[in-house]
Scaffold this active site. Structure first.
Site, PDB file in Angstrom:
ATOM      1  N   SER A 169       0.818  -1.203   0.000  1.00  0.00           N
ATOM      2  CA  SER A 169       0.000   0.000   0.000  1.00  0.00           C
ATOM      3  C   SER A 169       0.861   1.266   0.000  1.00  0.00           C
ATOM      4  O   SER A 169       1.674   1.461  -0.898  1.00  0.00           O
ATOM      5  CB  SER A 169      -0.951  -0.040   1.202  1.00  0.00           C
ATOM      6  OG  SER A 169      -1.933   0.960   1.110  1.00  0.00           O
ATOM      7  N   ASP A 333      -6.041  -3.228  -2.215  1.00  0.00           N
ATOM      8  CA  ASP A 333      -4.939  -3.002  -1.283  1.00  0.00           C
ATOM      9  C   ASP A 333      -4.298  -4.313  -0.812  1.00  0.00           C
ATOM     10  O   ASP A 333      -4.985  -5.262  -0.438  1.00  0.00           O
ATOM     11  CB  ASP A 333      -5.460  -2.221  -0.072  1.00  0.00           C
ATOM     12  CG  ASP A 333      -4.354  -1.625   0.760  1.00  0.00           C
ATOM     13  OD1 ASP A 333      -3.610  -2.401   1.379  1.00  0.00           O
ATOM     14  OD2 ASP A 333      -4.221  -0.389   0.775  1.00  0.00           O
TER      15      ASP A 333
END
Length: 483
Positions: A169, A333
Site C-alpha cells: 500500500s 490493497d
C-alpha cells in the site's frame, strides 16, 4: 608488477623442464623386470672364468675389462651399456638441477602471486539486505521520517544499499519512489500533495464514486511520478516488489462498495446495513475472498505492467478507492489480512531467490502504532433531527473503521521476530508508538507535523540510537566484504 597470468606461464615452463627430465630418465633406464643381456661368441661371458671349473669365483666386469681383451662385438656392446649408464647419470644430474631450479622458482615473487591466488579462501555466506515497508495510508509520513533519520544517523541509505525492497500500500509507493530513485525530501512533498489531492472532498467522492477518496486523482498523480515505466525495466540494480490482493470474484467488492451510496439515497434503509457491510468485508477476508499476490520486477509475468498500475493496485484500500484492473484481474490493497507488513512475504521470496544458506539483514519499517481501547460505534440516535444525516455519519464512520482494520502489521512482526533467532537472520524493526490515533486519511498540516515530530523523537531515543549503530555496523560489514 607481474600479473597472475604471466606468473603462471613462467611457473609452467619450469614444470615442463622438470617433466622432460623425468621422461629422459624413464626412456634411458632399463625395465625393472628385465636385465640387460650381452651375447658373446661361443657362449663366452666376460663375467665368467675361462676355466671350466664352476667353483672358480666369477670375475667382476670392471676387472675383466682391464685384464681381458674382448672381441670387437663384445666391446661394442659393452661400450653401448657404458654410454647408456653415462646418459642416465647425465639425465639424473639434469633432473636434479631442474628440481633445484623449480624449488628455487617456488620462492620467486611471481610464484608467490600464484600461491596467493590459489590459496583456499575462507568460505563465507552471501549476505543480503532486505527492506520492507508497511502500509498505513497518510501515516506513511512516519516511514519517510524514519528513513531520513536513518540516513542522517548512519550516513547510509538502507534502500540504496538493499538487495531487495518491498512495500504494501503506502509502503509500496515509498519503496518504489526511493528505488526510482527520488530523494526523500522530494518523496515527502509528493506524499503531502497526494494527501491534499486524493483525500479532498470526501462527501463528493462518496456520492460520485462510492469511495471516500478520489481514485482517478490517485491514478493521475502516480502516473505523474512514474510515467510509463514498466516493472520489467524498473530498478534493475535490485529486486523490488509490491503487495496486492487479488479479488477471486471480480464483482463482489464492487457490489459492496455501492452499498453506502444506495443506503444514503434510500433513507428508509436502516443504518444496521452498514454494520452488516463491515462484517461482510471481514468475513470475506476470512473466507479467502482475496488472494495475496506480489507484482515484482523479476517475474516475467508482470514485466509489462506499469509501475503506476502496480502501485495503484497495492494502495487501493477498499471503501477508500476503487479496485484496479490489471491484465483482466481486479486488485485491491495488499494490506488485507496479514500482509500489511510484508516481512513474511519478503522472507519467502528471499528463500526462493537466494536460498537458505544466505545470511540476511531484514529491516522492517512501520507507520506507527496507537494503543487504545477499541470503541464500538452505536446505532443511529432517534434524537437527531435528520435520520439521513445520522445514517451517512454512521456509514462513513463504520467504513473508515473497516478500512483502518484491514492492515495487521503486528502479527507478521511477532511471527518473524521468532524466526530471527536463526543464525543467518538479523532483524531490525522500526515502528514508533504514537500518542494520537492519526487517521489513515488525515492530511492536515497539524497531524502531518505531529507525526514527523513523534517519529524523530522515537529515533533519537537511546534504545534506537544503539539499534541504529548495530545496524550500521552490519551494513558496513556487508559493504566492505563485497569490495
Amino acid at each position: 608488477m607481474v600479473s597472475v597470468r604471466n606468473a603462471k606461464i613462467i611457473s609452467l615452463i619450469y614444470q615442463i623442464f622438470a617433466i622432460l627430465g623425468e621422461i629422459i630418465l624413464l626412456l634411458l633406464s632399463p625395465n625393472d623386470k628385465d636385465e640387460i643381456e650381452f651375447n658373446f661368441p661361443n657362449g663366452a661371458s666376460p663375467i665368467s672364468s675361462p676355466s671350466s671349473n664352476s667353483s672358480t669365483p666369477p670375475v667382476s666386469s670392471s676387472k675383466l675389462h682391464n685384464q681381458t681383451s674382448l672381441p670387437s662385438t663384445s666391446t661394442s656392446l659393452y661400450d653401448s651399456q657404458q654410454a647408456t649408464n653415462d646418459s642416465i647419470e647425465i639425465a639424473s644430474i639434469l633432473t636434479k638441477a631442474i628440481s633445484i631450479a623449480t624449488l628455487q622458482n617456488s620462492l620467486l615473487p611471481h610464484n608467490q602471486i600464484i600461491a596467493r591466488s590459489l590459496a583456499p579462501k575462507r568460505m563465507t555466506r552471501k549476505k543480503v539486505i532486505v527492506v520492507t515497508l508497511d502500509g498505513g495510508g497518510i501515516r506513511g509520513i512516519v516511514t519517510l521520517t524514519i528513513l531520513r533519520e536513518l540516513q542522517k544517523m548512519m550516513g547510509i541509505d538502507i534502500i540504496d544499499k538493499a538487495h531487495m525492497v518491498c512495500g504494501t500500500s503506502t509502503g509500496s509507493i515509498i519503496a518504489m519512489g526511493r528505488s526510482k530513485p527520488l530523494p526523500y525530501d522530494e518523496i515527502v512533498e509528493i506524499y503531502k500533495n497526494f494527501g491534499k489531492v486524493i483525500f479532498k472532498g470526501t462527501v463528493k467522492n462518496f456520492f460520485v464514486g462510492a469511495t471516500l477518496a478520489n481514485s482517478d486523482k490517485k491514478e493521475q498523480e502516480l502516473i505523474k511520478v512514474f510515467g510509463n515505466s514498466t516493472m520489467g525495466d524498473f530498478a534493475q540494480n535490485k529486486k523490488v516488489f509490491v503487495v496486492v490482493s487479488k479479488l477471486k470474484h471480480n464483482n463482489s467488492l464492487l457490489q459492496q462498495q455501492q452499498l453506502p451510496q444506495q443506503t444514503f439515497i434510500n433513507q428508509s434503509t436502516p443504518s444496521s446495513l452498514q454494520q452488516q457491510q463491515q462484517q461482510q468485508i471481514l468475513i470475506n477476508q476470512q473466507q479467502g475472498e482475496f488472494k495475496t499476490k506480489i507484482i515484482s520486477n523479476y517475474n516475467k509475468k508482470y514485466e509489462t505492467v506499469k509501475v503506476s498500475e502496480a502501485l495503484n493496485a497495492s494502495s487501493a484500500a477498499p471503501i477508500y478507492f476503487k479496485p484496479v484492473e490489471i491484465n483482466g484481474h481486479k486488485y485491491v490493497d495488499g494490506g488485507i489480512g496479514y500482509q500489511n507488513n510484508p516481512i513474511l512475504l519478503a522472507h519467502k521470496e528471499c528463500l526462493k531467490l537466494y536460498g537458505d544458506m544466505t545470511e540476511y539483514v531484514f529491516i522492517s519499517l512501520g507507520t506507527g502504532t496507537f494503543e487504545a481501547a477499541s470503541t464500538v460505534l452505536s446505532p443511529s440516535s432517534n434524537k437527531l433531527l435528520f435520520q439521513a444525516q445520522e445514517t451517512f455519519k454512521n456509514a462513513v464512520g463504520l467504513i473508515k473503521n473497516a478500512a483502518s482494520s484491514i492492515g495487521d502489521s503486528e502479527t507478521p512482526h511477532q511471527i518473524f521476530k521468532q524466526m530471527s533467532n536463526y543464525k543467518n537472520v538479523s532483524y531490525y524493526r522500526f515502528n514508533p508508538k504514537l500518542t494520537q490515533n492519526f487517521s489513515l486519511s488525515d492530511t492536515s498540516k497539524t497531524s502531518l507535523s505531529a507525526m514527523e515530530t513523534e517519529a524523530c523523537q522515537y529515533m533519537q531515543s537511546q534504545d534506537m540510537i544503539r539499534e541504529v549503530q548495530n545496524l550500521k555496523n552490519e551494513i558496513e560489514s556487508i559493504i566492505n566484504s563485497s569490495n
